[in-house]
Write a protein that holds these residues in place. Structure first.
Motif, PDB file in Angstrom:
ATOM      1  N   THR A  79       0.828  -1.215   0.000  1.00 53.88           N
ATOM      2  CA  THR A  79       0.000   0.000   0.000  1.00 53.88           C
ATOM      3  C   THR A  79       0.861   1.262   0.000  1.00 53.88           C
ATOM      4  N   SER A 172      -0.004   1.693   6.802  1.00 52.05           N
ATOM      5  CA  SER A 172      -0.392   0.338   6.402  1.00 52.05           C
ATOM      6  C   SER A 172       0.788  -0.632   6.375  1.00 52.05           C
ATOM      7  N   TYR A 174       0.247  -3.538   4.792  1.00 52.91           N
ATOM      8  CA  TYR A 174      -0.095  -4.407   3.660  1.00 52.91           C
ATOM      9  C   TYR A 174       1.048  -4.396   2.630  1.00 52.91           C
ATOM     10  N   HIS A 206      -5.697   5.401   6.930  1.00 52.36           N
ATOM     11  CA  HIS A 206      -6.340   4.088   6.968  1.00 52.36           C
ATOM     12  C   HIS A 206      -6.200   3.304   5.674  1.00 52.36           C
ATOM     13  N   ASP A 207      -6.074   1.980   5.825  1.00 53.09           N
ATOM     14  CA  ASP A 207      -6.016   1.073   4.676  1.00 53.09           C
ATOM     15  C   ASP A 207      -6.848  -0.158   5.019  1.00 53.09           C
ATOM     16  N   ARG A 208      -7.877  -0.405   4.242  1.00 49.06           N
ATOM     17  CA  ARG A 208      -8.752  -1.535   4.582  1.00 49.06           C
ATOM     18  C   ARG A 208      -8.068  -2.878   4.316  1.00 49.06           C
ATOM     19  N   CYS A 209      -6.923  -2.880   3.634  1.00 45.54           N
ATOM     20  CA  CYS A 209      -6.188  -4.141   3.404  1.00 45.54           C
ATOM     21  C   CYS A 209      -5.374  -4.570   4.618  1.00 45.54           C
ATOM     22  N   ASP A 210      -5.269  -3.724   5.637  1.00 47.70           N
ATOM     23  CA  ASP A 210      -4.491  -4.059   6.832  1.00 47.70           C
ATOM     24  C   ASP A 210      -5.445  -4.010   8.024  1.00 47.70           C
ATOM     25  N   SER A 211      -5.682  -5.187   8.623  1.00 49.20           N
ATOM     26  CA  SER A 211      -6.694  -5.252   9.691  1.00 49.20           C
ATOM     27  C   SER A 211      -6.256  -4.517  10.953  1.00 49.20           C
ATOM     28  N   THR A 212      -4.969  -4.180  11.077  1.00 44.24           N
ATOM     29  CA  THR A 212      -4.525  -3.426  12.253  1.00 44.24           C
ATOM     30  C   THR A 212      -4.369  -1.942  11.949  1.00 44.24           C
ATOM     31  N   SER A 213      -4.776  -1.534  10.756  1.00 45.75           N
ATOM     32  CA  SER A 213      -4.697  -0.121  10.391  1.00 45.75           C
ATOM     33  C   SER A 213      -5.752   0.660  11.179  1.00 45.75           C
ATOM     34  N   ASP A 215      -8.483   3.322  11.902  1.00 45.97           N
ATOM     35  CA  ASP A 215      -9.449   4.025  11.064  1.00 45.97           C
ATOM     36  C   ASP A 215      -9.592   5.467  11.547  1.00 45.97           C
TER      37      ASP A 215
END
Ligand code: GLN
Length: 456
Positions: A79, A172, A174, A206-213, A215
């Motif tokens: 990302t 991110s 990701y 925020h990056d929705r591809c990284d669950s620990t990002s 928001d």
């Protein structure tokens, strides 16, 4: 110009693992054409950048400093790489690093060591030593590194750069080849605090591809840099951490490093900051806790390199079982430090030992976080040296893993607590750069930049 400098200097410095001059020039030309045609350009259009080889880059060789990934060309962009591309940057190349980011000197690279431009007989710090040398040596205007236990801040300190480890989850992960997932963060390495802030703004958010990002809105940092640069620190409460080089805790620290840090604290006081000493007793346990947690997570993360999916495969001639091919590949593909950590981490996670080692380390991690929480009730930022010493001679610590690990003393607490921390140059000792570390509460990255800009 940067490509020319790479061609002239990198044989000696060893900052890059991969440079594709043609691709970089083609990309720069593309940006020029877009500009000439009046197209809307990204905020960093045409600016060159170097990326640590831990970031996957579509179609561009990515090794994480390991032989096990030799020849691998990832099918997608991390990302942060994608965001820099979208902003219009030109990728100069991928920078050298300790294998899988395990190290503090870049001597654990499976390819070659990187040299410090201040003194080519010394290490540039690590594990992002390729990025620090590239920027300090003028082989890139700025670069991205990653920091698990100090790998952005410590090499920045050793080469006279600004390096920031963002709040965990602020940038991110990701497409970042995982070392220790609960600690890894990407961040900027640059020649000025403002450059670092601009680069951080371009990759953060925020990056929705990284669950620990996290928001949260994208970070706004350049305003804090301007405030800091004007010396606006009135009322800022600064805590000097006793356990990081203070009274009774100075063993292993260079006198010159402590002297520069003391002067920098005085400088801040002169700008109106209220300075006090703060004690964080659990910081004394950060080193053993980190060297259980990081290898434990690494032993799990590195299980994916089994010779089937990525890069190297050894002994696959039809005469061997799947398991034999996997173990031959791992035996030949991983270097000694990586193996040491896989063994250590596997042991610490195994049934019967889990509670005694990994479990205890996690408890220490909680104590460290509590020390930070208590300290931030009284102060706005905590400060310390970034590294106990200046850059040491190449080879001096390669046979002594514990001496290598001790280099991380000051950077590990913020890593374990997931907090933002910056290293900013604060003068020289023995003719070599010294870094000043500023740590802040989660999501208060702007405070790190503000204080760093005041120091700069
Ligand atoms: N030097 C530390 C280690 O070897 C930190 C490395 C890092 O931050 N990637 O684990």
């Amino acid at each position: 110009a940067y490509l020319d400098r790479i061609a002239a200097q990198d044989d000696v410095l060893g900052a890059y693992l991969h440079v594709d001059a043609e691709a970089a020039l083609a990309r720069a030309a593309e940006v020029d054409v877009a500009r000439a045609e009046g197209e809307e350009l990204g905020s960093l259009a045409g600016l060159p950048v170097a990326l640590k080889d831990v970031f996957v880059t579509q179609g561009v060789p990515t090794t994480s400093g390991s032989k096990i990934l030799e020849g691998w060309r990832p099918p997608y962009d991390a990302t942060v790489a994608a965001r820099l591309k979208a902003a219009g940057t030109v990728l100069l190349g991928k920078t050298n690093m300790d294998e899988f980011a395990m190290g503090s000197s870049t001597e654990n690279s499976a390819y070659r060591p990187t040299r410090n431009p201040w003194d080519p007989d010394r290490i540039p710090g690590g594990s992002s030593g390729g990025s620090s040398t590239a920027v300090a040596g003028g082989l890139a205007p700025w670069a991205l590194g990653t920091d698990t236990g100090g790998s952005i801040r410590q090499p920045a300190a050793m080469t006279g750069l600004v390096g920031h480890k963002p709040t965990y989850g602020g940038v991110s992960r990701y497409g970042l080849i995982a070392f220790s997932s609960s600690l890894d963060q990407a961040g900027p390495m640059a020649r000025t605090v403002l450059d670092a802030a601009v680069l951080h703004e371009a990759i953060g958010g925020h990056d929705r591809c990284d669950s620990t990002s996290i928001d949260a809105p994208a970070p706004v940092l350049t305003k804090a840099v301007r405030e800091g640069a004007r010396g606006e620190l009135a009322g800022l409460r600064v805590g000097v951490v006793r356990e990081l080089g203070g009274d009774g805790h100075a063993e292993g620290y260079d006198a010159g490093v402590l002297e520069r840090v003391r002067e920098t604290v005085e400088l801040l006081a002169g700008m109106g900051a209220e300075v006090r000493e703060v004690s964080c007793p659990a910081f004394d346990l950060a080193l053993p806790a980190y060297y259980l947690i990081a290898p434990s997570e690494a032993s799990s993360n590195l299980a994916r390199f089994e010779g089937m999916r990525f890069g190297l495969r050894v002994g696959d001639d039809g005469s061997r079982s799947l398991e034999e091919v996997m173990s031959l590949t791992r035996e030949q593909g991983f270097g000694p430090e990586v193996k040491r950590r896989i063994v250590l981490g596997t042991y610490a996670l195994s049934a019967g030992y889990y509670d005694a080692y990994y479990g205890q380390a996690q408890k220490v991690r909680t104590l460290i976080t509590r020390d930070f929480t208590a300290a931030f009730d009284d102060v706005d930022v905590l400060v310390s040296p970034t590294s106990p010493t200046v850059a040491w001679p190449i080879g001096a610590r390669v046979d002594d893993p514990l001496a290598m690990y001790a280099a991380d003393l000051c950077t590990l607490p913020a890593s374990l607590a997931g907090l933002p921390a910056i290293s900013v140059p604060c003068g020289l000792s023995e003719g070599l750069p010294v870094g000043f570390q500023v740590m802040a509460p989660a999501l208060a990255d702007d405070r790190c930049y503000r204080v760093a800009a005041a120091v700069e």
